[in-house]
Design a protein around this motif. Sequence first.
Motif, PDB file in Angstrom:
ATOM      1  N   LYS A 165     -19.954 -13.468  68.305  1.00  0.00           N
ATOM      2  CA  LYS A 165     -18.818 -12.629  68.276  1.00  0.00           C
ATOM      3  C   LYS A 165     -18.978 -11.573  69.478  1.00  0.00           C
ATOM      4  O   LYS A 165     -17.612 -11.239  70.039  1.00  0.00           O
ATOM      5  CB  LYS A 165     -18.593 -11.954  66.851  1.00  0.00           C
ATOM      6  N   GLY A 168     -19.045 -13.783  72.910  1.00  0.00           N
ATOM      7  CA  GLY A 168     -17.895 -14.532  73.278  1.00  0.00           C
ATOM      8  C   GLY A 168     -18.400 -15.991  73.355  1.00  0.00           C
ATOM      9  O   GLY A 168     -18.168 -16.848  74.068  1.00  0.00           O
ATOM     10  N   ARG A 233     -18.765 -10.860  78.487  1.00  0.00           N
ATOM     11  CA  ARG A 233     -17.569 -11.693  77.832  1.00  0.00           C
ATOM     12  C   ARG A 233     -16.102 -11.259  78.472  1.00  0.00           C
ATOM     13  O   ARG A 233     -15.406 -12.072  78.707  1.00  0.00           O
ATOM     14  CB  ARG A 233     -17.958 -11.558  76.101  1.00  0.00           C
ATOM     15  N   ASP A 234     -16.001  -9.802  78.334  1.00  0.00           N
ATOM     16  CA  ASP A 234     -14.587  -9.222  78.589  1.00  0.00           C
ATOM     17  C   ASP A 234     -14.589  -9.684  80.187  1.00  0.00           C
ATOM     18  O   ASP A 234     -13.149  -9.939  80.551  1.00  0.00           O
ATOM     19  CB  ASP A 234     -14.601  -7.725  78.414  1.00  0.00           C
ATOM     20  N   ARG A 237     -12.868 -13.124  80.742  1.00  0.00           N
ATOM     21  CA  ARG A 237     -11.715 -13.409  80.187  1.00  0.00           C
ATOM     22  C   ARG A 237     -10.743 -13.679  81.305  1.00  0.00           C
ATOM     23  O   ARG A 237     -10.815 -13.112  82.564  1.00  0.00           O
ATOM     24  CB  ARG A 237     -11.303 -12.552  79.217  1.00  0.00           C
TER      25      ARG A 237
END
Length: 237
Positions: A165, A168, A233-234, A237
Amino acid sequence: MTETKRPRRSTEGGYARGEETRLRIIHAAIELFGEHGFVAASTRDIAARAGVNAPALQYYFENKEGVYRACAEHLADDVWTKFEPVVLRSAATLESTDNVAALIEAFVDIQNVMIDKALGTPSAPTLKLFFVREQGGQEPSIATEIFQERVRGPLNRVATQLIAKIGGTAPDDPLTIIRLVTLHGQFMLFHTAPRSLLTLLKWPSLDAEKIEFVKQTIFTNTRTLLSTWACERDAGR
């Protein structure tokens, strides 16, 4: 292997004495399985160390496989009492928030309990040897199956879900699992090879103050890595 045979007693006092005898046998067996391994540890020696006659061992456990299963169940139940609260706390955090900082602290909470169990809880050398032999794959697989079902599985599931979580990824992604092993690997050598690390650090022993120093260093590393994976992860995106 069959399920461990439980004693049948007609009175409360008799049952209590039976449980005490059963635990004596289990503790003696853990010592001997640790010292000599499953094959070399005889039921005769286990009974002698427990201070009971050989038929008593058969009465409570049927055979040596039954004794070994009972040892694994006893150890799994004991370890789970330490880990169940943090597993439940972490599962609740997973369900209630997507906040990265909260998820990271939930993972650190898991590490805190694991380090306390590995480094802060005194254990007999034979108990450590029991786990070393089990992990080495030379002992009956039933112990590994019991530890996996009752302790390692639940603990690893919630830990991988947290990492997944945060970063990601999927919980069963090899990257997630390797990240888990990497994070936990920071303290495992202090448990499995303490003499080598103490020599390297020039520490005479691992006292409470040094354990706290180790913990805080590891927590800093863990927070940094988990935060980095969240940023990656960010960015993706």
